[in-house]
Design a protein around this motif. Structure first.
Motif, PDB file in Angstrom:
ATOM      1  N   ALA A 207       0.864  -1.184   0.000  1.00  0.00           N
ATOM      2  CA  ALA A 207       0.000   0.000   0.000  1.00  0.00           C
ATOM      3  C   ALA A 207       0.902   1.235   0.000  1.00  0.00           C
ATOM      4  O   ALA A 207       1.989   1.201   0.583  1.00  0.00           O
ATOM      5  CB  ALA A 207      -0.886   0.009   1.230  1.00  0.00           C
TER       6      ALA A 207
ATOM      7  N   TRP B  36       1.060   5.389   0.731  1.00  0.00           N
ATOM      8  CA  TRP B  36       0.478   6.651   1.204  1.00  0.00           C
ATOM      9  C   TRP B  36       1.404   7.785   0.790  1.00  0.00           C
ATOM     10  O   TRP B  36       2.621   7.692   0.976  1.00  0.00           O
ATOM     11  CB  TRP B  36       0.380   6.675   2.731  1.00  0.00           C
TER      12      TRP B  36
ATOM     13  N   LEU C  77      -7.096   1.181   4.750  1.00  0.00           N
ATOM     14  CA  LEU C  77      -5.972   0.246   4.718  1.00  0.00           C
ATOM     15  C   LEU C  77      -6.402  -1.116   5.266  1.00  0.00           C
ATOM     16  O   LEU C  77      -6.064  -2.164   4.714  1.00  0.00           O
ATOM     17  CB  LEU C  77      -4.823   0.822   5.555  1.00  0.00           C
TER      18      LEU C  77
ATOM     19  N   PRO D 153      -2.301  -5.930   2.210  1.00  0.00           N
ATOM     20  CA  PRO D 153      -0.930  -5.512   1.916  1.00  0.00           C
ATOM     21  C   PRO D 153       0.077  -6.158   2.883  1.00  0.00           C
ATOM     22  O   PRO D 153      -0.236  -6.346   4.061  1.00  0.00           O
ATOM     23  CB  PRO D 153      -0.971  -3.996   2.095  1.00  0.00           C
TER      24      PRO D 153
ATOM     25  N   ILE E 199       3.452  -1.225   4.070  1.00  0.00           N
ATOM     26  CA  ILE E 199       2.954   0.068   3.610  1.00  0.00           C
ATOM     27  C   ILE E 199       4.121   1.027   3.428  1.00  0.00           C
ATOM     28  O   ILE E 199       5.018   1.102   4.267  1.00  0.00           O
ATOM     29  CB  ILE E 199       1.889   0.643   4.572  1.00  0.00           C
TER      30      ILE E 199
ATOM     31  N   ILE F 179       6.326  -0.910   8.067  1.00  0.00           N
ATOM     32  CA  ILE F 179       6.194   0.416   7.479  1.00  0.00           C
ATOM     33  C   ILE F 179       7.521   0.753   6.822  1.00  0.00           C
ATOM     34  O   ILE F 179       8.571   0.658   7.458  1.00  0.00           O
ATOM     35  CB  ILE F 179       5.853   1.462   8.561  1.00  0.00           C
TER      36      ILE F 179
END
Lengths: 330, 383
Positions: free
Chosen positions: B167, B169, B215, B222, B225, B250
């Motif tokens: 994913a 952002w 999300l 996912p 991210i 992350i």
């Protein structure tokens, strides 16, 4: 003789500005030249905002937005074709064919800003006082968001750059003369007097047959035209434009010049623009040698506070001073 | 009235006196950093790093048989107009090189002025990879390009973390964050990852619950991210994602190179975060330890962030080029800078061997586990 005093003042201003531009263009270094150009651009901005905020009493914060519109239009029209593939890879093909020299591009930019002002004015000028201030503030944000997101044309937050450095002291002093002359003519015409009447007492003005809406629209549109021109000059002086530059802070800086100079006084706006631009630069050596950065801004803010305490109507109020007008008042 | 004029005249006079006079021997370098405005938290450490470099070089006897370096610093005020004016001011004072800026939107109005005069400009922090092409042969970059840092973390997430569905952002308000996401997605697709969700936020956002809800509901789920943000949102997003109970890794770029990803969520929640950044944090090369020691001795605090060593490197890079060229003329300096090979800077080795003139520089992949930063690997670009 006395009747002609403003005309002499104008002639003296034109001659001295021409001589001054010629001398400085040949003698000073780039840094001094740039400061002189910024001063001139600030004069154009302050005088044109004075038309809207000073004469007509509209509290518009939208000047930077009009600058942005004019600046981007001018920049896109003059952008060198050979640089487009690198700087604007996604530029729409059909726009490529529009290419103009600097002067017509500036005019188109100014007219674009004026047209936007017309559209904005239709809705916004029905508001008064604080509401108008808030609405024009919103307008700045709308323009910034649009510029940030129209990536293909404006390159978003990074901004347009690689513009040609067309702006020099000749262009700037030319536009200073045009702006001051036109605003002067407007101020001392029946139109200007109805503007002042709208500012002082709109109900009385309306009763005497002044069309409030069209007078206000006119003030906003003419102000926006010169803001657009100033935006074009600004962009081609810095050779870059970003949406972030045309912020509320810039709007505040121009309004401070109008307020300090006197709301409604053209001479006052010119002087205030000169004082503000030069003082901040004068403090630079102090900042750099002693590491106290931001002193110029603090001094300017202090100056503003002092003016508001001791002379709330600004240096000259609504009047033009005697050394420009002579003893005779029209 | 006369008194006022006297006073003004006195102030102006004292200003001219305050401008120190220099012997003709010094080598002048101009520094353009925004020490006021929102860029100051990034630019001030850079300037201090640069000043430290000048001090150390001068204490060691200067360059070219004892000529001292002199750093003239002008405030760019987080403002394009001030940046352009500042550049003109430096150029009128006869600098032989300029350094500065941590964001391309300030390099773009000022560096072309240096280019026009044929004076080299070294940007210490702007990472836009097309900068040297846009400005010309006088622009040199100390940091890697955004493409390299995104490729580094994309390679790491695919190869080491085994991410297949990702994913993304993006902070949609800055050019830097948009570019970072663009390059990450480009590499992810090349490697064969699926981008299962794209979401956006704006600089200054405080609440990410809407993005987190999307999300959570994404399918296929996912594996990681990628968050493209600057430091402030780095801490907040990490905190809120972990608080929502999601434990997926992350990953990010140098926007996450900040203490905030540990201090904002707290040590327990600062887990499974990976980011690519300048080879500096948690590094043990001798250049890094010496720099940290000197900086702490000079200013009483440890270097605030990676921009401090970047500023230091900008001056060191110029000093190295002057020594190699054995000349302090801009033209010779420019040619010698372009030939820089394997210069051992604090933030990694710098070589200008690419056609794009973005330095070929190692990129650190740093992991955060329970609040501890560890260098996982050093990624090297393919020429």
């Amino acid at each position: 003789m006395e009747m002609n005093r403003p005309r002499y003042s104008l002639a003296i201003m034109i001659i001295s500005l021409t001589v001054f531009s010629f001398l400085i263009e040949n003698m000073a270094n780039d840094y001094i030249l740039a400061i002189v150009c910024f001063t001139g651009i600030n004069i154009v901005l302050a005088v044109s905002l004075n038309l809207t905020n000073g004469f007509t009493g509209l509290f518009s914060l939208g000047h930077p937005a009009f600058m942005a519109v004019g600046g981007y239009i001018t920049a896109l029209l003059t952008f060198p074709a050979e640089k487009k593939p690198l700087f604007l890879p996604d530029f729409p093909q059909w726009l490529d064919s529009f290419h103009l020299p600097f002067f017509p591009a500036l005019l188109v930019g100014g007219c674009g800003a004026a047209f936007v002002a017309f559209l904005v004015g239709i809705s916004v000028l029905r508001l008064k006082g604080h509401y108008l201030a808030v609405a024009t503030m919103g307008f700045i944000i709308i323009i910034q968001v649009l510029l940030n997101n129209a990536d293909t044309i404006t390159r978003g937050p990074l901004g347009l750059n690689g513009l040609e450095d067309f702006t020099n002291t000749y262009w700037v002093s030319g536009w200073v003369i045009v702006t001051v002359y036109i605003c002067w003519k407007i101020k001392f015409s029946s139109l200007g007097r109805s503007m002042l009447a709208v500012r002082e007492d709109e109900m009385a003005a309306n009763a005497l047959g002044v069309n409030l809406f069209s007078t206000r629209s006119f003030a906003l549109i003419v102000g926006a035209f010169f803001a657009g021109i100033a935006g074009g000059l600004w962009g081609h002086l810095i050779t870059a434009l970003t949406p972030g530059s045309f912020s509320l802070l810039m709007s505040f800086n121009i309004i401070v010049m109008v307020v300090v100079g006197g709301t409604g006084s053209i001479t006052g706006s010119v002087l205030a623009a000169i004082i503000f631009t030069l003082t901040i630069e004068c403090f630079r050596p102090l900042e750099e040698n002693f590491g106290i950065y931001g002193v110029g801004e603090i001094v300017m803010a202090l100056f503003l506070v002092l003016v508001l305490i001791f002379k709330p109507s600004g240096i000259f109020g609504t009047e033009e001073p005697d050394f420009v007008m002579g003893k005779h008042k029209p | 009235m006369k008194k006022y004029f006297m006073f003004i005249a006195l102030v102006l006079l004292s200003m001219t006196l305050a401008t120190p006079s220099f012997s003709a021997e010094t080598i002048k370098i101009g520094a353009l950093y925004s020490v006021t405005g929102y860029m100051s938290s990034i630019d001030t450490p850079s300037l201090r790093g640069a000043q430290l470099a000048v001090k150390i070089i001068n204490e060691n006897g200067g360059l070219l048989n004892g000529r001292k370096l002199e750093l003239i610093s002008v405030d760019a005020k987080t403002d394009q107009k001030a940046a352009a004016l500042g550049a003109k001011k430096l150029l009128s004072q006869g600098v032989i090189a300029g350094i500065g800026h941590s964001d391309p939107s300030f390099v773009l109005p000022s560096a072309p002025l240096f280019q026009k005069k044929g004076i080299p400009f070294v940007t210490s922090g702007a990472t836009l990879p097309t900068l040297p092409m846009m400005i010309g042969d006088c622009l040199f970059m100390v940091p890697f390009g955004d493409d390299d840092q995104s490729f580094a973390i994309a390679d790491y997430s695919y190869n080491t973390l085994g991410v297949r569905n990702v994913a993304v952002w993006t902070d949609n308000s800055m050019d830097f964050t948009k570019a970072l996401s663009k390059f990450y997605k480009q590499r992810a697709l090349e490697l064969g990852m699926n981008i299962v969700l794209e979401d956006f936020f704006m600089m200054g956002d405080k609440d990410f619950s809407a993005q987190i809800a999307r999300l959570k509901n994404t399918s296929p789920k996912p594996d990681a991210i990628f968050i493209s943000s600057i430091p402030n949102e780095a801490g907040l997003t990490t905190k809120q994602i972990r608080e929502s109970g999601m434990t997926l890794p992350i990953v990010s770029g140098d926007g996450f190179d900040t203490e905030l990803i540990v201090t904002v969520p707290g040590k327990e929640l600062a887990n499974d975060v990976y980011f690519s950044t300048h080879t500096y944090r948690a590094d043990s090369r001798p250049e890094v330890t010496a720099f940290v020691e000197n900086y702490t001795k000079e200013y009483g605090v440890a270097p605030e962030n990676a921009f401090a060593p970047l500023g230091y490197d900008a001056v060191a890079l110029i000093a190295d080029a002057i020594t190699r060229a054995n000349s302090a003329k801009p033209k010779a300096l420019k040619e010698s800078l372009a030939k820089t090979m394997g210069f051992k800077a604090v933030t990694g080795e710098i070589s200008y061997t690419r056609a794009s003139r973005v330095p070929v520089k190692g990129v650190s992949i740093i992991s955060v586990k329970n609040g501890n930063y560890t260098v996982e690997e050093i990624w090297m670009p393919k020429q």
